[in-house]
Design an enzyme around this catalytic site. Structure first.
Site, PDB file in Angstrom:
ATOM      1  N   ASP A   1       4.248   0.068  12.117  1.00 22.99           N
ATOM      2  CA  ASP A   1       3.024  -0.488  11.531  1.00 22.99           C
ATOM      3  C   ASP A   1       2.789  -1.943  11.922  1.00 22.99           C
ATOM      4  OD1 ASP A   1       3.267   1.318   8.373  1.00 22.99           O
ATOM      5  OD2 ASP A   1       2.709   1.925  10.396  1.00 22.99           O
TER       6      ASP A   1
ATOM      7  N   LYS B   1       0.859  -1.210   0.000  1.00 28.18           N
ATOM      8  CA  LYS B   1       0.000   0.000   0.000  1.00 28.18           C
ATOM      9  C   LYS B   1       0.884   1.244   0.000  1.00 28.18           C
ATOM     10  CE  LYS B   1      -1.735   1.590   4.059  1.00 28.18           C
ATOM     11  NZ  LYS B   1      -1.456   2.997   4.360  1.00 28.18           N
ATOM     12  N   ASN B   2       1.869   1.291   0.916  1.00 26.91           N
ATOM     13  CA  ASN B   2       2.640   2.524   1.098  1.00 26.91           C
ATOM     14  C   ASN B   2       3.647   2.753  -0.014  1.00 26.91           C
ATOM     15  OD1 ASN B   2       1.092   2.961   3.292  1.00 26.91           O
ATOM     16  ND2 ASN B   2       2.623   2.316   4.789  1.00 26.91           N
TER      17      ASN B   2
ATOM     18  N   ARG C   1       0.301  13.825  13.438  1.00 27.26           N
ATOM     19  CA  ARG C   1       0.682  13.726  12.011  1.00 27.26           C
ATOM     20  C   ARG C   1       1.003  15.114  11.414  1.00 27.26           C
ATOM     21  NH1 ARG C   1      -1.203   8.733  10.247  1.00 27.26           N
ATOM     22  NH2 ARG C   1       0.568   8.729   8.816  1.00 27.26           N
TER      23      ARG C   1
ATOM     24  N   ARG D   1      -8.741  -0.268   4.513  1.00 23.79           N
ATOM     25  CA  ARG D   1      -7.838   0.740   3.932  1.00 23.79           C
ATOM     26  C   ARG D   1      -6.509   0.116   3.523  1.00 23.79           C
ATOM     27  NH1 ARG D   1      -6.217   4.605   7.943  1.00 23.79           N
ATOM     28  NH2 ARG D   1      -4.690   5.020   6.325  1.00 23.79           N
TER      29      ARG D   1
ATOM     30  N   CYS E   1      -4.932  11.807  12.965  1.00 26.96           N
ATOM     31  CA  CYS E   1      -5.773  10.612  12.923  1.00 26.96           C
ATOM     32  C   CYS E   1      -5.615   9.924  14.276  1.00 26.96           C
ATOM     33  CB  CYS E   1      -5.334   9.703  11.793  1.00 26.96           C
ATOM     34  SG  CYS E   1      -3.662   9.182  12.022  1.00 26.96           S
TER      35      CYS E   1
HETATM   36  C1  EPZ Z   1       4.323   6.653   6.565  1.00 24.40           C
HETATM   37  O1  EPZ Z   1       3.572   7.675   7.199  1.00 24.40           O
HETATM   38  C2  EPZ Z   1       3.349   5.502   6.386  1.00 24.40           C
HETATM   39  N1  EPZ Z   1       2.238   5.925   5.542  1.00 24.40           N
HETATM   40  C3  EPZ Z   1       2.826   5.055   7.753  1.00 24.40           C
HETATM   41  O2  EPZ Z   1       1.998   3.908   7.531  1.00 24.40           O
HETATM   42  C4  EPZ Z   1       4.011   4.643   8.622  1.00 24.40           C
HETATM   43  O3  EPZ Z   1       3.535   4.325   9.908  1.00 24.40           O
HETATM   44  C5  EPZ Z   1       5.014   5.800   8.719  1.00 24.40           C
HETATM   45  O4  EPZ Z   1       5.414   6.218   7.389  1.00 24.40           O
HETATM   46  C6  EPZ Z   1       6.259   5.424   9.501  1.00 24.40           C
HETATM   47  O5  EPZ Z   1       6.861   4.325   8.901  1.00 24.40           O
HETATM   48  C7  EPZ Z   1       2.414   5.998   4.204  1.00 24.40           C
HETATM   49  O6  EPZ Z   1       3.480   5.732   3.674  1.00 24.40           O
HETATM   50  C8  EPZ Z   1       1.216   6.420   3.395  1.00 24.40           C
HETATM   51  P1  EPZ Z   1       6.488   9.754   8.921  1.00 24.40           P
HETATM   52  P2  EPZ Z   1       4.200   9.169   7.346  1.00 24.40           P
HETATM   53  O7  EPZ Z   1       6.455  11.056   8.211  1.00 24.40           O
HETATM   54  O8  EPZ Z   1       4.975   9.514   6.132  1.00 24.40           O
HETATM   55  C9  EPZ Z   1       6.557  12.772  12.547  1.00 24.40           C
HETATM   56  C10 EPZ Z   1       0.095   2.561   7.764  1.00 24.40           C
HETATM   57  O9  EPZ Z   1      -0.427   1.997   8.737  1.00 24.40           O
HETATM   58  N2  EPZ Z   1       6.530  13.816  11.516  1.00 24.40           N
HETATM   59  O10 EPZ Z   1       7.655   8.857   8.723  1.00 24.40           O
HETATM   60  O11 EPZ Z   1       3.115  10.079   7.773  1.00 24.40           O
HETATM   61  C11 EPZ Z   1       5.221  12.049  12.617  1.00 24.40           C
HETATM   62  O12 EPZ Z   1       4.320  12.749  13.433  1.00 24.40           O
HETATM   63  C12 EPZ Z   1       0.607   3.986   7.898  1.00 24.40           C
HETATM   64  O13 EPZ Z   1       0.254   2.033   6.631  1.00 24.40           O
HETATM   65  C13 EPZ Z   1       6.707  15.138  11.906  1.00 24.40           C
HETATM   66  O14 EPZ Z   1       6.882  15.434  13.084  1.00 24.40           O
HETATM   67  O15 EPZ Z   1       5.177   8.935   8.571  1.00 24.40           O
HETATM   68  C14 EPZ Z   1       5.607  10.732  13.219  1.00 24.40           C
HETATM   69  O16 EPZ Z   1       5.730  10.907  14.621  1.00 24.40           O
HETATM   70  C15 EPZ Z   1       0.382   4.556   9.288  1.00 24.40           C
HETATM   71  N3  EPZ Z   1       6.670  16.105  10.947  1.00 24.40           N
HETATM   72  C16 EPZ Z   1       6.997  10.477  12.627  1.00 24.40           C
HETATM   73  O17 EPZ Z   1       7.480  11.749  12.174  1.00 24.40           O
HETATM   74  C17 EPZ Z   1       6.477  15.814   9.623  1.00 24.40           C
HETATM   75  O18 EPZ Z   1       6.477  16.745   8.789  1.00 24.40           O
HETATM   76  C18 EPZ Z   1       7.001   9.498  11.460  1.00 24.40           C
HETATM   77  O19 EPZ Z   1       6.209  10.036  10.472  1.00 24.40           O
HETATM   78  C19 EPZ Z   1       6.299  14.460   9.261  1.00 24.40           C
HETATM   79  C20 EPZ Z   1       6.330  13.479  10.219  1.00 24.40           C
END
Ligand code: EPZ
Length: 417
Positions: free
Chosen positions: A305, A22-23, A121, A397, A116
């Site tokens: 995840d 998916k990702n 996020r 999803r 969410c």
């Molecule tokens: C991706 O989300 C995945 N989603 C998530 O999968 C996955 O859990 C996550 O990466 C971590 O591996 C998709 O790829 C669509 P991050 P993403 O930016 O990109 C903080 C699932 O279940 N952060 O790596 O949103 C954030 O709050 C989903 O398939 C900031 O602070 O994750 C989090 O604490 C859930 N500022 C951490 O970084 C930002 O601008 C990791 O987030 C961006 C992120």
């Protein structure tokens, strides 16, 4: 809303083919708008998040064609750089459309994606990265307005190896003049797959999978086709399902090399795992032993995840274990539901202390998010009696008809509308 009715107590047995990630697909779909030539994504999973992303592409003027399990995206007639508000709120991954829309139109408009059930996020790292590329980013209430007419390649350091921020910057930089270097980049396999796609399209990207990615902006990208990587989280979910039910499950078309953190944690403790290049065999025990300690971390650390699923495993394991969620602030919504089934769990901040019990008992529980919902299904498979998991739209999803996969392994699962 649909729910699953699960009659637990069956040891899963059989084999399953793992779907595309998916990702990975979500990032590849975002890349499709970077070119006015057709892009083909093979084995595209029919899951909620992909469906929503295709709706966003259509709203931007792209033509979408399903050919069997492939999806063809023709962006030649794409004429809008504005992500519709309703979709922008609906799914998080709409935010990394920003980079690809900027790459194509030099302008983009989006809304702040909602938080969410797993955390705030924020997107500060996305916006900081785009600003470093000299993209003018204006935040106006819930709207984000970007202008990349004067954008140039730049060296960018991410405060945190954010997956989405890394992808957004890669997508924007692919056609921005000059050289962009992303330091402290996310190293997930999905980032490598995106690099492969951009290079197939004529881009010049190198280093993905490591912590420094280099992108040489090119004038134009062409159409391409790709088969996304298998879904390591779906595969990991079924590895844990086999361990929780003392089953014997073979997963095909997966990549054990993407699951080393999970495999090294479970193998010889919760189950035996044999691996080949594109398959793995899980042999469960009569009762798994405690994983002792799991700490989620950016790839190649233990994936957040799979946190909910390994926590569910721990609830029925021999001994006590500690699960630490270091990535998201509130990713323990499944704990309250597992406790309704007899699990013994104490949560304090990012820590969940879980004392394994010999048996969980079926009851009515509710999915609050995608992976937490999957964890409740696994608990229902292991529990005595009947478990009803409400609100399975969260699960839909990220898992295509999970009930069919589990039934193929002998589970007694029904979808009730
Ligand atoms: C991706 O989300 C995945 N989603 C998530 O999968 C996955 O859990 C996550 O990466 C971590 O591996 C998709 O790829 C669509 P991050 P993403 O930016 O990109 C903080 C699932 O279940 N952060 O790596 O949103 C954030 O709050 C989903 O398939 C900031 O602070 O994750 C989090 O604490 C859930 N500022 C951490 O970084 C930002 O601008 C990791 O987030 C961006 C992120």
């Amino acid at each position: 809303m649909d729910k699953f009715e699960i009659r637990g107590g069956v040891s899963l047995d059989g084999e399953l083919e793992i779907s595309s990630a998916k990702n990975s697909v979500l990032a590849l779909l975002a890349a499709a708008i970077l070119t006015d030539e057709p892009v083909v994504i093979h084995n595209c999973p029919e899951i909620g998040d992909v469906y929503n992303m295709l709706k966003i592409l259509e709203a931007l003027g792209c033509k979408i064609l399903r050919q069997g399990r492939a999806v063809v995206i023709d962006s030649s007639a794409a004429d809008s750089y504005e992500i519709p508000r309703n979709y922008g709120r609906e799914i998080r991954s709409s935010i990394f459309m920003l980079g690809s829309i900027l790459g194509r139109f030099r302008k983009a408009k989006a809304v702040f994606p909602g938080g969410c059930d797993i955390g705030l996020r924020p997107i500060d790292l996305h916006l900081k990265g785009l600003r470093e590329l000299n993209v003018k980013v204006r935040e106006q209430g819930a709207d984000i307005l970007c202008d990349a007419s004067a954008a140039r390649g730049k060296k960018i350091h991410l405060d945190f190896p954010s997956v989405g921020a890394t992808e957004n910057i890669m997508l924007a930089a692919a056609t921005i003049k000059g050289r962009t270097v992303i330091c402290n980049a996310a190293k997930e396999p999905e980032i490598v797959c995106l690099q492969d796609m951009l290079n197939k399209m004529g881009g010049k990207v190198a280093g993905a999978g490591g912590d420094t990615i280099e992108i040489e902006g090119v004038k134009k990208l062409r159409g391409a086709e790709i088969t996304p990587i298998p879904d390591r989280i779906v595969a990991g979910t079924y590895v844990i399902a086999a361990a929780m039910t003392g089953g014997r499950v073979c997963l095909r078309k997966c990549r054990p090399s993407d699951l080393t953190a999970l495999i090294s944690k479970l193998n010889g403790c919760a189950c035996d795992i044999l691996t080949a290049e594109d398959s793995l065999l899980v042999k469960g025990y009569k009762r798994p032993r405690s994983v002792l300690m799991v700490e989620t971390a950016p790839y190649p650390g233990f994936p957040t995840d799979l946190q909910a699923q390994v926590l569910a495993l721990q609830t029925v394991s021999k001994g006590t274990g500690v699960i630490v969620e270091n990535i998201f602030e509130t990713r323990f919504k499944h704990v309250g539901e597992l406790k309704k089934m007899g699990a013994e769990i104490v949560v304090k901040d990012r820590y969940a202390i879980v004392r394994g019990v010999p048996k969980l008992y079926g009851t009515q529980v509710t999915a609050h998010d995608l992976r937490g919902g999957a964890a409740l299904v696994l608990a229902g498979l292991a529990a005595e009696g009947i478990t009803t998991v409400e609100d399975v739209r969260h699960i839909d999803r990220g898992y295509f008809r999970m009930e069919d996969d589990l039934r193929a392994l002998g589970a007694r699962v029904k979808r009730l509308s």
